[in-house]
Design a protein around this motif. Sequence first.
Motif, PDB file in Angstrom:
ATOM      1  N   LEU B 158       0.970  -1.095  -0.075  1.00 21.58           N
ATOM      2  CA  LEU B 158       0.095   0.138  -0.036  1.00 21.58           C
ATOM      3  C   LEU B 158       1.035   1.230   0.107  1.00 21.58           C
ATOM      4  CD1 LEU B 158      -2.783   1.241  -0.016  1.00 21.58           C
ATOM      5  CD2 LEU B 158      -2.868   0.780   2.757  1.00 21.58           C
ATOM      6  N   ASP B 159       0.864   2.122  -1.085  1.00 21.83           N
ATOM      7  CA  ASP B 159       1.636   3.096  -1.314  1.00 21.83           C
ATOM      8  C   ASP B 159       1.046   4.273  -0.946  1.00 21.83           C
ATOM      9  OD1 ASP B 159       3.734   4.775  -1.909  1.00 21.83           O
ATOM     10  OD2 ASP B 159       4.090   3.951  -3.937  1.00 21.83           O
ATOM     11  N   GLU B 160       1.431   5.138   0.317  1.00 26.37           N
ATOM     12  CA  GLU B 160       0.866   6.302   0.672  1.00 26.37           C
ATOM     13  C   GLU B 160      -0.667   6.548   0.881  1.00 26.37           C
ATOM     14  OE1 GLU B 160       3.149   9.849   0.068  1.00 26.37           O
ATOM     15  OE2 GLU B 160       4.993   8.739  -0.386  1.00 26.37           O
ATOM     16  N   PRO B 161      -1.223   5.722   1.243  1.00 24.16           N
ATOM     17  CA  PRO B 161      -2.699   6.009   1.289  1.00 24.16           C
ATOM     18  C   PRO B 161      -3.230   7.192   2.182  1.00 24.16           C
ATOM     19  CG  PRO B 161      -2.187   4.505   3.078  1.00 24.16           C
ATOM     20  CD  PRO B 161      -0.748   4.685   2.295  1.00 24.16           C
ATOM     21  N   SER B 162      -2.258   7.850   2.910  1.00 23.57           N
ATOM     22  CA  SER B 162      -2.792   9.323   3.318  1.00 23.57           C
ATOM     23  C   SER B 162      -2.220  10.345   2.619  1.00 23.57           C
ATOM     24  CB  SER B 162      -2.027   9.279   4.761  1.00 23.57           C
ATOM     25  OG  SER B 162      -0.972   9.787   4.610  1.00 23.57           O
ATOM     26  N   ALA B 163      -1.838  10.349   1.592  1.00 18.97           N
ATOM     27  CA  ALA B 163      -1.273  11.504   0.737  1.00 18.97           C
ATOM     28  C   ALA B 163      -2.135  12.341   0.423  1.00 18.97           C
ATOM     29  CB  ALA B 163      -0.426  11.043  -0.570  1.00 18.97           C
ATOM     30  N   ALA B 164      -1.973  13.653   0.440  1.00 16.78           N
ATOM     31  CA  ALA B 164      -2.908  14.580   0.044  1.00 16.78           C
ATOM     32  C   ALA B 164      -4.849  14.513   0.514  1.00 16.78           C
ATOM     33  CB  ALA B 164      -3.138  14.519  -1.396  1.00 16.78           C
ATOM     34  N   LEU B 165      -4.528  13.948   1.877  1.00 15.82           N
ATOM     35  CA  LEU B 165      -6.244  13.693   2.419  1.00 15.82           C
ATOM     36  C   LEU B 165      -6.278  14.556   3.621  1.00 15.82           C
ATOM     37  CD1 LEU B 165      -6.779   9.924   1.946  1.00 15.82           C
ATOM     38  CD2 LEU B 165      -7.475  12.069   0.582  1.00 15.82           C
ATOM     39  N   ALA B 166      -7.553  14.876   3.838  1.00 17.41           N
ATOM     40  CA  ALA B 166      -7.604  15.699   5.349  1.00 17.41           C
ATOM     41  C   ALA B 166      -7.431  14.756   6.367  1.00 17.41           C
ATOM     42  CB  ALA B 166      -9.020  16.265   5.118  1.00 17.41           C
ATOM     43  N   PRO B 167      -6.861  15.376   7.550  1.00 16.21           N
ATOM     44  CA  PRO B 167      -6.792  14.413   8.828  1.00 16.21           C
ATOM     45  C   PRO B 167      -7.572  13.446   9.221  1.00 16.21           C
ATOM     46  CG  PRO B 167      -5.836  16.643   9.068  1.00 16.21           C
ATOM     47  CD  PRO B 167      -6.658  16.630   7.743  1.00 16.21           C
ATOM     48  N   GLN B 168      -8.996  14.209   9.397  1.00 15.48           N
ATOM     49  CA  GLN B 168     -10.065  13.091   9.631  1.00 15.48           C
ATOM     50  C   GLN B 168     -10.042  12.057   8.626  1.00 15.48           C
ATOM     51  OE1 GLN B 168     -11.742  13.328  12.422  1.00 15.48           O
ATOM     52  NE2 GLN B 168     -12.474  11.363  11.940  1.00 15.48           N
ATOM     53  N   VAL B 169     -10.112  12.393   7.373  1.00 15.51           N
ATOM     54  CA  VAL B 169     -10.137  11.190   6.269  1.00 15.51           C
ATOM     55  C   VAL B 169      -9.212  10.207   6.486  1.00 15.51           C
ATOM     56  CG1 VAL B 169     -10.312  10.639   3.901  1.00 15.51           C
ATOM     57  CG2 VAL B 169     -11.348  12.766   4.930  1.00 15.51           C
ATOM     58  N   VAL B 170      -7.850  10.703   6.894  1.00 17.81           N
ATOM     59  CA  VAL B 170      -6.576   9.913   7.040  1.00 17.81           C
ATOM     60  C   VAL B 170      -7.217   8.842   8.140  1.00 17.81           C
ATOM     61  CG1 VAL B 170      -4.338   9.650   7.530  1.00 17.81           C
ATOM     62  CG2 VAL B 170      -4.978  11.367   6.178  1.00 17.81           C
ATOM     63  N   LEU B 171      -7.508   9.195   9.145  1.00 17.24           N
ATOM     64  CA  LEU B 171      -7.783   8.675  10.540  1.00 17.24           C
ATOM     65  C   LEU B 171      -8.840   7.563   9.962  1.00 17.24           C
ATOM     66  CD1 LEU B 171      -6.667   8.904  13.111  1.00 17.24           C
ATOM     67  CD2 LEU B 171      -8.780  10.245  13.826  1.00 17.24           C
ATOM     68  N   ASP B 172     -10.029   7.824   9.226  1.00 19.39           N
ATOM     69  CA  ASP B 172     -11.001   6.948   8.933  1.00 19.39           C
ATOM     70  C   ASP B 172     -10.370   5.808   8.227  1.00 19.39           C
ATOM     71  OD1 ASP B 172     -13.036   8.208  10.156  1.00 19.39           O
ATOM     72  OD2 ASP B 172     -13.768   9.326   8.128  1.00 19.39           O
ATOM     73  N   ILE B 173      -9.493   6.411   7.066  1.00 23.80           N
ATOM     74  CA  ILE B 173      -8.917   5.190   6.174  1.00 23.80           C
ATOM     75  C   ILE B 173      -7.748   4.290   7.169  1.00 23.80           C
ATOM     76  CG2 ILE B 173      -7.194   4.796   4.238  1.00 23.80           C
ATOM     77  CD1 ILE B 173      -8.698   6.894   2.908  1.00 23.80           C
ATOM     78  N   PHE B 174      -7.018   4.750   8.123  1.00 21.83           N
ATOM     79  CA  PHE B 174      -6.236   4.129   8.766  1.00 21.83           C
ATOM     80  C   PHE B 174      -7.071   3.182   9.666  1.00 21.83           C
ATOM     81  CE2 PHE B 174      -1.725   4.737   8.356  1.00 21.83           C
ATOM     82  CZ  PHE B 174      -1.517   5.645   7.696  1.00 21.83           C
ATOM     83  N   ARG B 175      -8.329   3.523   9.979  1.00 25.20           N
ATOM     84  CA  ARG B 175      -9.159   2.486  11.083  1.00 25.20           C
ATOM     85  C   ARG B 175      -9.353   1.459  10.240  1.00 25.20           C
ATOM     86  NH1 ARG B 175     -11.855   6.938  13.547  1.00 25.20           N
ATOM     87  NH2 ARG B 175     -10.913   7.256  15.470  1.00 25.20           N
ATOM     88  N   ILE B 176      -9.776   1.671   8.776  1.00 22.73           N
ATOM     89  CA  ILE B 176     -10.306   0.494   8.125  1.00 22.73           C
ATOM     90  C   ILE B 176      -9.251  -0.316   7.780  1.00 22.73           C
ATOM     91  CG2 ILE B 176     -11.422  -0.212   5.874  1.00 22.73           C
ATOM     92  CD1 ILE B 176     -12.884   2.713   5.909  1.00 22.73           C
ATOM     93  N   ILE B 177      -7.980   0.083   7.460  1.00 21.16           N
ATOM     94  CA  ILE B 177      -6.833  -0.662   7.262  1.00 21.16           C
ATOM     95  C   ILE B 177      -6.500  -1.497   8.444  1.00 21.16           C
ATOM     96  CG2 ILE B 177      -4.453  -0.380   6.623  1.00 21.16           C
ATOM     97  CD1 ILE B 177      -4.916   2.062   5.173  1.00 21.16           C
ATOM     98  N   ASN B 178      -6.542  -0.869   9.505  1.00 24.60           N
ATOM     99  CA  ASN B 178      -6.428  -1.551  10.718  1.00 24.60           C
ATOM    100  C   ASN B 178      -7.129  -2.962  10.678  1.00 24.60           C
ATOM    101  OD1 ASN B 178      -5.220  -2.332  13.104  1.00 24.60           O
ATOM    102  ND2 ASN B 178      -6.463  -0.845  14.275  1.00 24.60           N
TER     103      ASN B 178
END
Lengths: 296, 247
Positions: B158-178
Amino acid sequence: MQYFIDLVIVGLSIGMVYGLVALSISFVYSGLDIVHFAHGEIYMVGAFIGVVLFQRLGLNYPLLIVASMILTGVVGVVIERLFYRRLTQGGGGYTVAGMGMIICGFGMSIVLQNVAFLIWGAKPLPFPVSFGMPIEMGDLTLPRSYLWIVSAALVLMIVLHLFLKKTRLGLSVRAVAHNKEIAFLMGINVPLMISVIFGIGCALAAAAGVLIGPINYVQVLMGLGILIKAFAAAVVGGFGNLPGAVLGGLLVGVTESLGAGYVSGSYKDIYAFLLLIIVLMVKPSGILGVEAKVKA
Amino acid sequence: MLEVQGVEGGYGSVQILNGVSLKVGRGQIAALLGGNGTGKSTLLRTISGLIKPWRGTISLDGERIDGRRPDLIVRRGLVQVTQGKEAYPAMTVEENLRLGGYVRNDRAALRRNLERVYEYFPVLKNRRNQLAATLSGGQLQMLCIGRGLMSEPKMILLDEPSAALAPQVVLDIFRIINRICRDGMTLLLVEQNVRMALLLAEYAYVIRDGVIHIEGPAEALIKDDNVRLSYLGGTVADRDHGLTMRP
Ligand SMILES: Nc1ncnc2c1ncn2[C@@H]1O[C@H](COP(=O)(O)OP(=O)(O)O)[C@@H](O)[C@H]1O
Ligand SMILES: [Mg+2]
């Protein structure tokens, strides 16, 4: 008025053939990132294969179209694998390999002309398919060959559309056309799919050749004229855009027919380019074109 | 599960990777960190077969995959989700997902995987018939991750899933990755968002000049002075995330 309608009908049916060839060129372009300059010769080979099958086996017309499409498609795949693959692997567009591919296409067009000349000779061959009596509609007489052209081309376009939209293979063709790396990462065998795309592109051109055969003669140099018209059609519609290619073909066909009928028949080949110049002045990306992609 | 040994490679004659070695065990989350242009994406592209390694070996479950065609590597169960949210914009969300499941030939498996992806990312289900071009950045990233899951891979790069995203969205995505990883996925995660990556991962590698420069368990790296100085400069953006991810 009736003269006008006649001209439009002729224009539309020839335009369908231009559209079909433009569609096949656009299809190859969208899949391989190359403009295939030998595509007129593929159309010519398709027409010759049609004539030969007609003379030798006496197949009926729809079967002729399908058989020529399959055989020409196979010829195309072999050409692509043997001669183009090394170049297209280096990338298309404005890369050095892309330029090489343009020259290679021109070379292939000369080779195919000469091969056809060796096999079938320089004399134009007649393609005497009998379609039956023209259809009478009021004052209009509509030769059935035109009807065949329009309906066969329409069927092919619809089949292509359904193939691209509804099938798994069609979905992967679209994926490869849009982005080869991502297509690879989806588990698609991209090299194989490139062959499939080129083969389909050649099959469509062959169909156009078999469709035009009965109203023109079939001859070795028939690919030159159609390539130029099909390019005009593809650019008018928006290069690389499939519906645009068909629309462009119809416009070029009708413009040409009306120009020949009302202005002068001896300048027949100019009208397509007048149209091309006007469209490019008004909308440089073509009628349905969206963005200028960086491809050559 | 994945073992990379002394891999060298690059583009044309430009060498980017100068002998990279790393290992990711089954079910493990490993992070690959490093500054811009240090060769993280190049390494992922080499592992997934998009570019051929010049030297070294790459193996998946003990079988060599280096130099193989990318589609064959996907069929073996290793999928890369590229940087930059590269969905097919002219296709619908569901068509994109179907493409992800291209190597799964049977309809039942496809439908099952589709449901699973929609369960992780309900927003995709609501937008299944919309063109991908109409999605927001976060939804696009979800689509790309979901598409990667469609072939039921054993492991994801997985290559830089958080790039260019708002912090809240990053958090959501990391929760799902987890969540995806707790459901049994093996993951090699490339990130610029080092804090987030170290919270999620168990083990981490730091790449510099095309070699692994530092490696160790994530907790150790968080405390490591070198890592802290170079990558965890304590930027305001990072601190504002309210890093309590574990749900
Ligand atoms: N397609 C390419 N062709 C040539 N050089 C490239 C290409 N892609 C990346 N590079 C170069 O390779 C180096 C590493 O890039 P990359 O792996 O994308 O870094 P990272 O993902 O760590 O930011 C960079 O110097 C970049 O300029
Ligand atoms: Mg990168």
